[in-house]
Design an enzyme around this catalytic site. Sequence first.
Site, PDB file in Angstrom:
ATOM      1  N   ASP A 141       0.817  -1.225   0.000  1.00  0.00           N
ATOM      2  CA  ASP A 141       0.000   0.000   0.000  1.00  0.00           C
ATOM      3  C   ASP A 141       0.845   1.267   0.000  1.00  0.00           C
ATOM      4  O   ASP A 141       0.461   2.293   0.566  1.00  0.00           O
ATOM      5  CB  ASP A 141      -0.983   0.015   1.195  1.00  0.00           C
TER       6      ASP A 141
ATOM      7  N   GLY B 155      -4.445  -4.512  -3.712  1.00  0.00           N
ATOM      8  CA  GLY B 155      -5.467  -3.496  -3.964  1.00  0.00           C
ATOM      9  C   GLY B 155      -4.742  -2.242  -4.387  1.00  0.00           C
ATOM     10  O   GLY B 155      -4.041  -1.631  -3.590  1.00  0.00           O
ATOM     11  N   HIS B 156      -4.843  -1.896  -5.655  1.00  0.00           N
ATOM     12  CA  HIS B 156      -4.108  -0.754  -6.191  1.00  0.00           C
ATOM     13  C   HIS B 156      -5.106   0.318  -6.630  1.00  0.00           C
ATOM     14  O   HIS B 156      -5.987   0.045  -7.443  1.00  0.00           O
ATOM     15  CB  HIS B 156      -3.236  -1.202  -7.374  1.00  0.00           C
TER      16      HIS B 156
ATOM     17  N   LYS C  37       1.904   1.850  -5.199  1.00  0.00           N
ATOM     18  CA  LYS C  37       2.436   1.216  -6.418  1.00  0.00           C
ATOM     19  C   LYS C  37       1.515   1.459  -7.622  1.00  0.00           C
ATOM     20  O   LYS C  37       1.966   1.784  -8.712  1.00  0.00           O
ATOM     21  CB  LYS C  37       2.600  -0.309  -6.208  1.00  0.00           C
TER      22      LYS C  37
ATOM     23  N   GLN D 260       2.012  -6.218  -3.020  1.00  0.00           N
ATOM     24  CA  GLN D 260       2.477  -6.306  -1.628  1.00  0.00           C
ATOM     25  C   GLN D 260       3.780  -5.508  -1.448  1.00  0.00           C
ATOM     26  O   GLN D 260       3.978  -4.542  -2.155  1.00  0.00           O
ATOM     27  CB  GLN D 260       2.653  -7.771  -1.182  1.00  0.00           C
TER      28      GLN D 260
HETATM   29  P1  GDP Z   1      -0.663   0.124  -3.590  1.00  0.00           P
HETATM   30  O1  GDP Z   1      -1.266  -1.109  -3.032  1.00  0.00           O
HETATM   31  O2  GDP Z   1       0.805   0.214  -3.341  1.00  0.00           O
HETATM   32  O3  GDP Z   1      -1.013   0.362  -5.032  1.00  0.00           O
HETATM   33  O4  GDP Z   1      -1.301   1.337  -2.766  1.00  0.00           O
HETATM   34  P2  GDP Z   1      -2.854   1.528  -2.417  1.00  0.00           P
HETATM   35  O5  GDP Z   1      -3.545   1.999  -3.639  1.00  0.00           O
HETATM   36  O6  GDP Z   1      -3.393   0.338  -1.721  1.00  0.00           O
HETATM   37  O7  GDP Z   1      -2.756   2.644  -1.303  1.00  0.00           O
HETATM   38  C1  GDP Z   1      -2.195   3.882  -1.562  1.00  0.00           C
HETATM   39  C2  GDP Z   1      -3.277   4.951  -1.300  1.00  0.00           C
HETATM   40  O8  GDP Z   1      -2.693   6.225  -1.233  1.00  0.00           O
HETATM   41  C3  GDP Z   1      -4.295   5.028  -2.431  1.00  0.00           C
HETATM   42  O9  GDP Z   1      -5.537   5.387  -1.897  1.00  0.00           O
HETATM   43  C4  GDP Z   1      -3.747   6.145  -3.322  1.00  0.00           C
HETATM   44  O10 GDP Z   1      -4.772   6.809  -4.045  1.00  0.00           O
HETATM   45  C5  GDP Z   1      -3.159   7.069  -2.279  1.00  0.00           C
HETATM   46  N1  GDP Z   1      -1.968   7.816  -2.700  1.00  0.00           N
HETATM   47  C6  GDP Z   1      -0.977   7.455  -3.559  1.00  0.00           C
HETATM   48  N2  GDP Z   1      -0.021   8.412  -3.600  1.00  0.00           N
HETATM   49  C7  GDP Z   1      -0.417   9.377  -2.748  1.00  0.00           C
HETATM   50  C8  GDP Z   1       0.164  10.615  -2.327  1.00  0.00           C
HETATM   51  O11 GDP Z   1       1.253  10.993  -2.724  1.00  0.00           O
HETATM   52  N3  GDP Z   1      -0.544  11.348  -1.412  1.00  0.00           N
HETATM   53  C9  GDP Z   1      -1.741  10.945  -0.916  1.00  0.00           C
HETATM   54  N4  GDP Z   1      -2.354  11.709  -0.031  1.00  0.00           N
HETATM   55  N5  GDP Z   1      -2.314   9.784  -1.287  1.00  0.00           N
HETATM   56  C10 GDP Z   1      -1.646   9.007  -2.183  1.00  0.00           C
HETATM   57  P1  IMO Z   2      -0.890  -4.294  -2.172  1.00  0.00           P
HETATM   58  O1  IMO Z   2      -0.450  -4.831  -3.499  1.00  0.00           O
HETATM   59  C1  IMO Z   2      -0.984  -4.689   2.162  1.00  0.00           C
HETATM   60  C2  IMO Z   2      -1.180  -8.737   3.772  1.00  0.00           C
HETATM   61  C3  IMO Z   2      -2.453  -9.174   4.483  1.00  0.00           C
HETATM   62  C4  IMO Z   2      -1.866 -10.120   5.515  1.00  0.00           C
HETATM   63  C5  IMO Z   2      -0.745 -10.803   4.745  1.00  0.00           C
HETATM   64  C6  IMO Z   2      -1.130 -12.156   4.166  1.00  0.00           C
HETATM   65  O2  IMO Z   2      -2.180  -3.561  -2.201  1.00  0.00           O
HETATM   66  O3  IMO Z   2       0.212  -3.535  -1.529  1.00  0.00           O
HETATM   67  P2  IMO Z   2      -2.608 -12.866   2.068  1.00  0.00           P
HETATM   68  O4  IMO Z   2      -4.052 -12.647   1.777  1.00  0.00           O
HETATM   69  O5  IMO Z   2      -1.681 -12.309   1.047  1.00  0.00           O
HETATM   70  O6  IMO Z   2      -2.277 -14.303   2.391  1.00  0.00           O
HETATM   71  O7  IMO Z   2      -2.355 -12.067   3.435  1.00  0.00           O
HETATM   72  O8  IMO Z   2      -0.393  -9.921   3.700  1.00  0.00           O
HETATM   73  N1  IMO Z   2      -1.377  -8.234   2.396  1.00  0.00           N
HETATM   74  C7  IMO Z   2      -1.268  -6.948   2.059  1.00  0.00           C
HETATM   75  N2  IMO Z   2      -1.060  -5.863   2.822  1.00  0.00           N
HETATM   76  N3  IMO Z   2      -1.076  -4.571   0.817  1.00  0.00           N
HETATM   77  C8  IMO Z   2      -1.253  -5.665   0.036  1.00  0.00           C
HETATM   78  O9  IMO Z   2      -1.202  -5.609  -1.304  1.00  0.00           O
HETATM   79  C9  IMO Z   2      -1.402  -6.925   0.655  1.00  0.00           C
HETATM   80  N4  IMO Z   2      -1.613  -8.169   0.203  1.00  0.00           N
HETATM   81  C10 IMO Z   2      -1.575  -8.970   1.275  1.00  0.00           C
HETATM   82  O10 IMO Z   2      -3.101  -8.071   5.082  1.00  0.00           O
HETATM   83  O11 IMO Z   2      -1.274  -9.394   6.554  1.00  0.00           O
HETATM   84 MG    MG Z   3      -2.831  -1.701  -1.815  1.00  0.00          MG
END
Ligand code: GDP
Ligand code: IMO
Ligand code: MG
Length: 428
Positions: free
Chosen positions: A13, A40-41, A16, A222
């Site tokens: 999170d 979850g992206h 990416k 991840q």
């Molecule tokens: P990922 O799993 O690495 O793709 O990241 P996620 O999408 O799960 O979580 C990142 C969250 O931060 C998302 O809701 C993005 O929209 C948000 N985000 C990404 N870059 C920035 C930033 O520079 N500032 C803020 N405030 N939010 C951001």
């Molecule tokens: P992105 O790509 C954050 C965490 C779960 C749990 C552990 C194992 O959005 O960064 P799993 O279902 O993979 O067997 O769960 O890994 N986890 C993540 N945490 N971002 C993710 O993906 C994750 N995918 C799995 O919360 O702790």
């Molecule tokens: Mg994510």
Amino acid sequence: MANVTVIGAQWGDEGKGKLVDWLSNRADMVVRFQGGHNAGHTLVVGNQTYKLSLLPSGVVQGKPSVIGNGVVVDPWHLLEEIAKIGAQGIEITPDLLTLADNAALILPLHRDLDQAREAAAVNKIGTTGRGIGPAYEDKVGRRAIRVGDLADREALEAKIDRLLAHHTPLRRGLGLPEYDGAELLRALEEIAPKILPFAKPAWLSVNEAVKSGKRVLFEGAQGALLDVDHGTYPYVTSSNTVAGQAAAGSGLGPKGPGFVLGIVKAYTTRVGEGPFPTELFDAVGQHLGTVGKEFGVVTGRARRCGWFDAVLVRQSVMLNGIDGIALTKLDVLDGLETLKICIGYEVDGQRFDYLPAGLKAQSAIVPIYEEIEGWAESTQGARSWRDLPAAAVKYVRRVEELIGAQVALLSTSPQRDDTILMRDPFQD
Ligand code: GDP
Ligand code: IMO
Ligand code: MG
């Protein structure tokens, strides 16, 4: 470099999806190489928000995209996600999406197993409950059903028998109802014609793209601290999440991944159970969670939040061979008077400058902090380095120094274009 590999440098999170979407503009192909729909992206483009779990983030910019052999694929979820993104105006055709014919499938029995184990307190990892772990277990146990098997009824039947010989006693032990092999066969035969048009030797498509000088962008899911070898085991996911996996998980040689771009959040978050040395339980932790909107995309769980941990990220820089970082969510620190950065650990009176491997030691870590002045001004939406307050620049420079890697990109909001380019990874 022609290719770029984007990986998470913390516990996932980091942003990416946003960065892959932004970089897709410069790429010819986008490839997922591990994980599954546990990811979850989130991509924000104007007033549209796209949430992707399995599809490579390149699809939003219409780039040819590949789900590589290293990914575990729930075929029902794949179709749902294609339909969901289709409703947002992005049509996913077999011309656009290639699904590795040798990728292992996630089946409903994997989800059952994942959830049943999570329900027993002794096993709780805090997984996403989507069957990722059990599907990888079957893959390395050499009993997985793979995408290409959907084309061969005879093979499917034999494979289901083999799979159930393993799962039936397991299910019995967990008090789950007996699995009906005939029903699984029927369900797989029903879905096969919808999945098979996407199925191809993806390794060949990726190699051909590279050979013809195309720029390939690898999208990790991840983060390094969730890597099955290098992470906070057993509180990890079930795949290798480090950059080296981009090669094995797509069928490209080890030089293929190119420039490794580590995505680094300006603070730290984690979802699920497991050690988290810099976790905050106070108002600052709440500030990070609220301002940063730190809720899981897949499960909606509140993410645990804490100060930036330079020890972890420095380790991640080495584990991944990071060439440069994209620092995200700096704006979430706006308004905090004093910031802290973890620069070392103390475990039972002993100093560590890396994460000790054992769970016991990891759980006993006392972080050693350095304090750094915050800034009152807003950095949100900044589009140029010159727009940043001096204290924010100082924070970024200190992070670079401590982790041993430089900022190539800086993200200042969820929006695609609120991104400052310092060094183009594709030109490096
Ligand atoms: P990922 O799993 O690495 O793709 O990241 P996620 O999408 O799960 O979580 C990142 C969250 O931060 C998302 O809701 C993005 O929209 C948000 N985000 C990404 N870059 C920035 C930033 O520079 N500032 C803020 N405030 N939010 C951001
Ligand atoms: P992105 O790509 C954050 C965490 C779960 C749990 C552990 C194992 O959005 O960064 P799993 O279902 O993979 O067997 O769960 O890994 N986890 C993540 N945490 N971002 C993710 O993906 C994750 N995918 C799995 O919360 O702790
Ligand atoms: Mg994510």
